[in-house]
Motif scaffolding. Sequence first.
Motif, PDB file in Angstrom:
ATOM      1  N   ASN A  99       0.858  -1.193   0.000  1.00 19.96           N
ATOM      2  CA  ASN A  99       0.000   0.000   0.000  1.00 19.96           C
ATOM      3  C   ASN A  99       0.884   1.230   0.000  1.00 19.96           C
ATOM      4  OD1 ASN A  99      -1.735  -2.163   1.433  1.00 19.96           O
ATOM      5  ND2 ASN A  99      -3.223  -0.525   1.024  1.00 19.96           N
ATOM      6  N   ASN A 100       0.438   2.271  -0.657  1.00 21.14           N
ATOM      7  CA  ASN A 100       1.134   3.549  -0.607  1.00 21.14           C
ATOM      8  C   ASN A 100       0.803   4.227   0.719  1.00 21.14           C
ATOM      9  OD1 ASN A 100       2.240   6.094  -0.946  1.00 21.14           O
ATOM     10  ND2 ASN A 100       1.397   6.414  -2.984  1.00 21.14           N
ATOM     11  N   VAL A 101       1.824   4.454   1.535  1.00 22.84           N
ATOM     12  CA  VAL A 101       1.587   5.052   2.861  1.00 22.84           C
ATOM     13  C   VAL A 101       1.966   6.526   2.911  1.00 22.84           C
ATOM     14  CG1 VAL A 101       1.804   2.860   4.101  1.00 22.84           C
ATOM     15  CG2 VAL A 101       3.851   4.256   3.692  1.00 22.84           C
ATOM     16  N   ASN A 102       2.393   7.085   1.792  1.00 19.66           N
ATOM     17  CA  ASN A 102       2.710   8.511   1.748  1.00 19.66           C
ATOM     18  C   ASN A 102       1.418   9.279   1.469  1.00 19.66           C
ATOM     19  OD1 ASN A 102       3.787  11.049   1.555  1.00 19.66           O
ATOM     20  ND2 ASN A 102       4.893  10.689  -0.360  1.00 19.66           N
ATOM     21  N   LEU A 103       0.638   9.508   2.534  1.00 20.93           N
ATOM     22  CA  LEU A 103      -0.665  10.158   2.416  1.00 20.93           C
ATOM     23  C   LEU A 103      -0.702  11.458   3.214  1.00 20.93           C
ATOM     24  CD1 LEU A 103      -2.976   7.005   2.762  1.00 20.93           C
ATOM     25  CD2 LEU A 103      -2.144   8.088   0.665  1.00 20.93           C
ATOM     26  N   ARG A 104       0.373  12.200   3.139  1.00 19.31           N
ATOM     27  CA  ARG A 104       0.447  13.469   3.859  1.00 19.31           C
ATOM     28  C   ARG A 104      -0.677  14.412   3.403  1.00 19.31           C
ATOM     29  NH1 ARG A 104       5.150  14.613   6.669  1.00 19.31           N
ATOM     30  NH2 ARG A 104       6.839  13.102   6.433  1.00 19.31           N
ATOM     31  N   ASN A 105      -1.241  15.103   4.358  1.00 26.39           N
ATOM     32  CA  ASN A 105      -2.288  16.108   4.105  1.00 26.39           C
ATOM     33  C   ASN A 105      -3.595  15.520   3.570  1.00 26.39           C
ATOM     34  OD1 ASN A 105      -0.413  18.185   4.824  1.00 26.39           O
ATOM     35  ND2 ASN A 105       0.443  18.084   2.748  1.00 26.39           N
ATOM     36  N   LYS A 106      -3.777  14.224   3.747  1.00 28.55           N
ATOM     37  CA  LYS A 106      -5.044  13.607   3.351  1.00 28.55           C
ATOM     38  C   LYS A 106      -6.037  13.669   4.498  1.00 28.55           C
ATOM     39  CE  LYS A 106      -3.551  12.288  -0.716  1.00 28.55           C
ATOM     40  NZ  LYS A 106      -4.096  12.852  -1.969  1.00 28.55           N
ATOM     41  N   GLU A 107      -7.324  13.666   4.175  1.00 27.95           N
ATOM     42  CA  GLU A 107      -8.367  13.713   5.198  1.00 27.95           C
ATOM     43  C   GLU A 107      -8.389  12.427   6.007  1.00 27.95           C
ATOM     44  OE1 GLU A 107     -11.998  14.518   3.196  1.00 27.95           O
ATOM     45  OE2 GLU A 107     -11.448  16.578   2.668  1.00 27.95           O
ATOM     46  N   ASP A 138       6.790   3.907  -0.279  1.00 27.05           N
ATOM     47  CA  ASP A 138       7.164   5.301  -0.024  1.00 27.05           C
ATOM     48  C   ASP A 138       7.206   5.609   1.472  1.00 27.05           C
ATOM     49  OD1 ASP A 138       8.132   7.695  -0.932  1.00 27.05           O
ATOM     50  OD2 ASP A 138       6.234   8.446  -1.708  1.00 27.05           O
ATOM     51  N   ALA A 139       7.621   4.613   2.257  1.00 27.56           N
ATOM     52  CA  ALA A 139       7.667   4.768   3.716  1.00 27.56           C
ATOM     53  C   ALA A 139       8.545   5.927   4.154  1.00 27.56           C
ATOM     54  CB  ALA A 139       8.162   3.469   4.357  1.00 27.56           C
ATOM     55  N   SER A 140       9.656   6.130   3.461  1.00 28.75           N
ATOM     56  CA  SER A 140      10.617   7.136   3.915  1.00 28.75           C
ATOM     57  C   SER A 140      10.106   8.566   3.769  1.00 28.75           C
ATOM     58  CB  SER A 140      11.944   6.973   3.158  1.00 28.75           C
ATOM     59  OG  SER A 140      11.750   7.098   1.765  1.00 28.75           O
ATOM     60  N   ARG A 141       9.020   8.767   3.018  1.00 26.66           N
ATOM     61  CA  ARG A 141       8.452  10.123   2.876  1.00 26.66           C
ATOM     62  C   ARG A 141       7.059  10.228   3.510  1.00 26.66           C
ATOM     63  NH1 ARG A 141       8.385  12.507  -2.848  1.00 26.66           N
ATOM     64  NH2 ARG A 141       7.096  10.649  -3.276  1.00 26.66           N
ATOM     65  N   GLU A 143       4.082  10.152   6.674  1.00 25.57           N
ATOM     66  CA  GLU A 143       3.879  10.773   7.984  1.00 25.57           C
ATOM     67  C   GLU A 143       4.063   9.701   9.057  1.00 25.57           C
ATOM     68  OE1 GLU A 143       2.495  12.072  11.502  1.00 25.57           O
ATOM     69  OE2 GLU A 143       1.183  10.669  10.418  1.00 25.57           O
ATOM     70  N   PRO A 144       4.927   9.927  10.046  1.00 25.61           N
ATOM     71  CA  PRO A 144       5.300   8.872  10.996  1.00 25.61           C
ATOM     72  C   PRO A 144       4.129   8.218  11.723  1.00 25.61           C
ATOM     73  CG  PRO A 144       6.836  10.692  11.175  1.00 25.61           C
ATOM     74  CD  PRO A 144       5.744  11.149  10.252  1.00 25.61           C
ATOM     75  N   ASP A 145       3.168   8.994  12.208  1.00 28.83           N
ATOM     76  CA  ASP A 145       2.058   8.407  12.955  1.00 28.83           C
ATOM     77  C   ASP A 145       1.252   7.451  12.089  1.00 28.83           C
ATOM     78  OD1 ASP A 145       2.745   9.766  15.228  1.00 28.83           O
ATOM     79  OD2 ASP A 145       1.247  11.350  14.990  1.00 28.83           O
ATOM     80  N   LYS A 149       0.799   3.241  12.338  1.00 27.80           N
ATOM     81  CA  LYS A 149      -0.524   2.611  12.366  1.00 27.80           C
ATOM     82  C   LYS A 149      -0.660   1.597  11.239  1.00 27.80           C
ATOM     83  CE  LYS A 149      -3.053   6.480  14.473  1.00 27.80           C
ATOM     84  NZ  LYS A 149      -4.084   7.535  14.228  1.00 27.80           N
ATOM     85  N   ALA A 150      -0.143   1.945  10.068  1.00 32.90           N
ATOM     86  CA  ALA A 150      -0.232   1.047   8.919  1.00 32.90           C
ATOM     87  C   ALA A 150       0.548  -0.245   9.160  1.00 32.90           C
ATOM     88  CB  ALA A 150       0.278   1.763   7.672  1.00 32.90           C
ATOM     89  N   ILE A 151       1.763  -0.110   9.682  1.00 30.91           N
ATOM     90  CA  ILE A 151       2.581  -1.296   9.953  1.00 30.91           C
ATOM     91  C   ILE A 151       1.929  -2.166  11.013  1.00 30.91           C
ATOM     92  CG2 ILE A 151       4.789  -2.094  10.874  1.00 30.91           C
ATOM     93  CD1 ILE A 151       6.043   0.437   9.624  1.00 30.91           C
TER      94      ILE A 151
END
Length: 284
Positions: A99-107, A138-141, A143-145, A149-151
């Motif tokens: 899954n793509n986890v780089n979801l910064r600024n998403k609702e 894209d884990a390295s970019r 949002e940490p929280d 949760k995803a992992i």
Amino acid sequence: MNKIIIFDTTMRDGELKPGIKFSLHEKISISQLLEEMGVDVIEVGYPANSPSNFEQVLQISKIITNSTICGLAGANKEEIIAVAQAIKPAKRGRIHTYNNVNLRNKEKLRLEQELESIKDNVSLARQHCGEVEWSAFDASRSEPDFLCKAIETAINSGATTVNIPDSLGLASSEEFSQLLQMIFNRIPNINKVVVSVHCHNDLGKAVQNSMISLNYGVRQIECAINGLGARKGNADLEAIVGEAVNLEDYQIDIKTSLISKTSNLVAEITGIKPANSYQLSIDN
């Protein structure tokens, strides 16, 4: 001693490089050499991507008996089922989904939907296979929280391996170290899985970042013959093994005498020669 699991993605990620396409015969030849070499996991292809990819994974699943045969799937039911069907004949098989986890600024709703997707798809994969690898693309970019949760969700849903990729190869060694340290410190069930890394070489850090990851608890390294892969490639298998055999507290079960033979075969097929030559100090 801590065993380092070698996961080879030459034939899957390698095909993301423009102009690279392996035939079934070529993949069989490479797979047989990788198995003889002692590679733990061989990622053969993306079965849902094309009928030829499906057939390649299926046929190699019938031939290889010692290495685990792996196929990649996106975060949807059809792709996961395609991998399950393709690896069905394998003595040892693995479904690899992401899954793509780089979801910064998403609702918040979008984040919850992605967590639900992870839960559903990892659970489905586990119903079909005892070995399930989930990758945090894209884990390295990210949002940490949300990454944590995803992992945690993937582990609770049945993942046996969790992969932390530097998908675009943009992380410095300091940044990648901080990311891994955060993951191992913050995720309560992280010790229930094998943690893997998949480093791209866009900044020339793939091998260094892969080796540094062992300091934080990583036990699987994803790499490729001749560093083949998307853009500037993946961590080079020969370089990884060359570094790993000199580590006192780690075990690696690779017959180093076969690396040059495999490297030459892949170079002959692809027309891409290895960028560097590494001197291996131990030949087992």
